[in-house]
Design a protein around this motif. Structure first.
Motif, PDB file in Angstrom:
ATOM      1  N   ALA A 187      -9.192  21.146  38.950  1.00  0.00           N
ATOM      2  CA  ALA A 187      -7.793  21.131  39.155  1.00  0.00           C
ATOM      3  C   ALA A 187      -7.233  19.856  39.389  1.00  0.00           C
ATOM      4  CB  ALA A 187      -7.553  22.325  40.674  1.00  0.00           C
ATOM      5  N   ASN A 188      -8.004  18.701  39.496  1.00  0.00           N
ATOM      6  CA  ASN A 188      -7.326  17.598  39.761  1.00  0.00           C
ATOM      7  C   ASN A 188      -6.521  16.923  38.397  1.00  0.00           C
ATOM      8  OD1 ASN A 188     -10.112  17.486  38.425  1.00  0.00           O
ATOM      9  ND2 ASN A 188     -10.197  15.039  38.779  1.00  0.00           N
ATOM     10  N   TYR A 204      -6.408  27.482  45.859  1.00  0.00           N
ATOM     11  CA  TYR A 204      -7.473  26.222  46.204  1.00  0.00           C
ATOM     12  C   TYR A 204      -7.489  25.393  44.919  1.00  0.00           C
ATOM     13  CZ  TYR A 204      -8.704  29.244  50.366  1.00  0.00           C
ATOM     14  OH  TYR A 204      -8.827  29.871  51.564  1.00  0.00           O
ATOM     15  N   ALA A 205      -7.263  24.325  45.176  1.00  0.00           N
ATOM     16  CA  ALA A 205      -7.309  23.222  43.968  1.00  0.00           C
ATOM     17  C   ALA A 205      -8.814  22.582  44.002  1.00  0.00           C
ATOM     18  CB  ALA A 205      -6.260  22.379  43.874  1.00  0.00           C
ATOM     19  N   ARG A 262     -14.016  15.693  43.473  1.00  0.00           N
ATOM     20  CA  ARG A 262     -13.571  15.033  44.379  1.00  0.00           C
ATOM     21  C   ARG A 262     -12.106  15.359  44.919  1.00  0.00           C
ATOM     22  NH1 ARG A 262     -12.890   9.493  41.529  1.00  0.00           N
ATOM     23  NH2 ARG A 262     -12.112   8.990  43.770  1.00  0.00           N
ATOM     24  N   PRO A 263     -11.910  16.287  45.898  1.00  0.00           N
ATOM     25  CA  PRO A 263     -10.690  16.755  46.146  1.00  0.00           C
ATOM     26  C   PRO A 263      -9.757  15.784  46.518  1.00  0.00           C
ATOM     27  CG  PRO A 263     -12.352  17.320  47.876  1.00  0.00           C
ATOM     28  CD  PRO A 263     -13.300  16.481  46.779  1.00  0.00           C
ATOM     29  N   VAL A 282      -0.886  24.355  48.341  1.00  0.00           N
ATOM     30  CA  VAL A 282      -2.190  23.987  47.596  1.00  0.00           C
ATOM     31  C   VAL A 282      -3.002  23.445  48.742  1.00  0.00           C
ATOM     32  CG1 VAL A 282      -3.028  22.077  46.135  1.00  0.00           C
ATOM     33  CG2 VAL A 282      -0.667  23.382  45.775  1.00  0.00           C
ATOM     34  N   VAL A 283      -4.461  23.862  48.705  1.00  0.00           N
ATOM     35  CA  VAL A 283      -5.673  23.477  49.436  1.00  0.00           C
ATOM     36  C   VAL A 283      -6.693  22.862  48.722  1.00  0.00           C
ATOM     37  CG1 VAL A 283      -7.226  24.302  51.113  1.00  0.00           C
ATOM     38  CG2 VAL A 283      -5.178  25.640  50.935  1.00  0.00           C
ATOM     39  N   PRO A 284      -6.882  21.570  48.527  1.00  0.00           N
ATOM     40  CA  PRO A 284      -7.767  20.575  47.908  1.00  0.00           C
ATOM     41  C   PRO A 284      -9.369  21.194  48.446  1.00  0.00           C
ATOM     42  CG  PRO A 284      -6.135  19.420  48.596  1.00  0.00           C
ATOM     43  CD  PRO A 284      -5.792  20.522  49.490  1.00  0.00           C
ATOM     44  N   LEU A 285     -10.190  21.502  47.566  1.00  0.00           N
ATOM     45  CA  LEU A 285     -11.504  22.215  48.090  1.00  0.00           C
ATOM     46  C   LEU A 285     -12.431  21.492  47.090  1.00  0.00           C
ATOM     47  CD1 LEU A 285     -12.935  24.464  49.304  1.00  0.00           C
ATOM     48  CD2 LEU A 285     -12.721  25.718  47.241  1.00  0.00           C
TER      49      LEU A 285
END
Length: 234
Positions: A14-15, A35-36, A40-41, A51-54
């Motif tokens: 998702a980055n 959840y993105a 490397r979140p 948006v929740v980096p995971l």
């Protein structure tokens, strides 16, 4: 069909590129949380609280299990992460072939296994997986990995339908992302790919065939392989 409004989604890779476009379009269509996921979140830049980096490495079963534990509320899974090693299956680097299969095939398969129980428990939803027009038109290791995933999606679609989980396969030619940066052929904008993929989710479709190249290749699958691959007819 799966309504996106109010849903909780998880997008792999998702980055950047298609992954980032999926995150943006899911939010535009009313997703409550996305959840993105990325190795490397910290590379996921967002100021949207939805948006929740995971952290997620799709080639690592332990990482997949940890992600499933951290995101038990998911109802839409987008298997987007992929690589293109483009190796010959006869003479190519086997380590690269295995890395491609681990990412493009085993990653989505293991993610489907990990998240299907939660999606079912949360009332059903959808799994979207990026295939390729090269799922049908062989060019080496990349095509093999995508063809394997196409077959896996067809199988899991049948298995998961009674559990209220829609499986959507997305086939497209070259997409205008970093992966195809050196390609001079016509490319499909990421926003178009994502829009048509999510249209398929909302319409209850099994596949999204995006762009002229993908539609043309699929239309020729009934032909003799010597026609589909002219080099065999020489």
């Amino acid at each position: 069909m799966t309504d996106i409004t109010g849903r909780v989604a998880l997008v792999t890779g998702a980055n950047r590129g298609l992954g980032a476009a999926f995150v943006a379009e899911l939010l535009e269509r009313g997703a409550a949380k996305v959840y993105a996921a990325a190795r490397r979140p910290e590379t996921i830049a967002t100021d949207d609280p939805r948006v929740v980096p995971l952290a997620l490495d799709v080639t690592d079963p332990k990482s997949i299990a940890a992600a499933a534990e951290a995101a038990p509320d998911v109802t839409i899974l987008v298997n987007n992460a992929g690589i293109a090693a483009n190796q010959s299956l006869v003479t190519g680097d086997l380590d690269e072939v295995r890395r491609e299969l681990d990412t493009n095939y085993w990653g989505p398969v293991l993610l489907t296994r990990a998240f299907a129980p939660a999606i079912e428990a949360n009332g059903g939803g959808a799994i979207v997986t990026m295939h390729s027009a090269l799922s049908w038109l062989a060019t080496g290791s990349y095509s093999a990995s995508k063809a394997a995933m196409w077959s896996a999606s067809n199988s899991t679609r049948v298995e998961l339908a009674p559990r209220g989980i829609q499986v959507v396969g997305v086939h497209v030619g070259y997409v205008d992302t970093d992966m195809a940066a050196d390609v001079t052929a016509d490319k499909v904008p990421p926003q178009q790919v994502v829009a048509e993929a999510l249209d398929a989710v909302q319409a209850g479709d099994a596949e999204a065939i995006v762009g002229d190249v993908a539609r043309h290749v699929k239309s020729r699958l009934h032909e003799d392989v010597r026609v589909l691959y002219p080099q065999l007819a020489r």
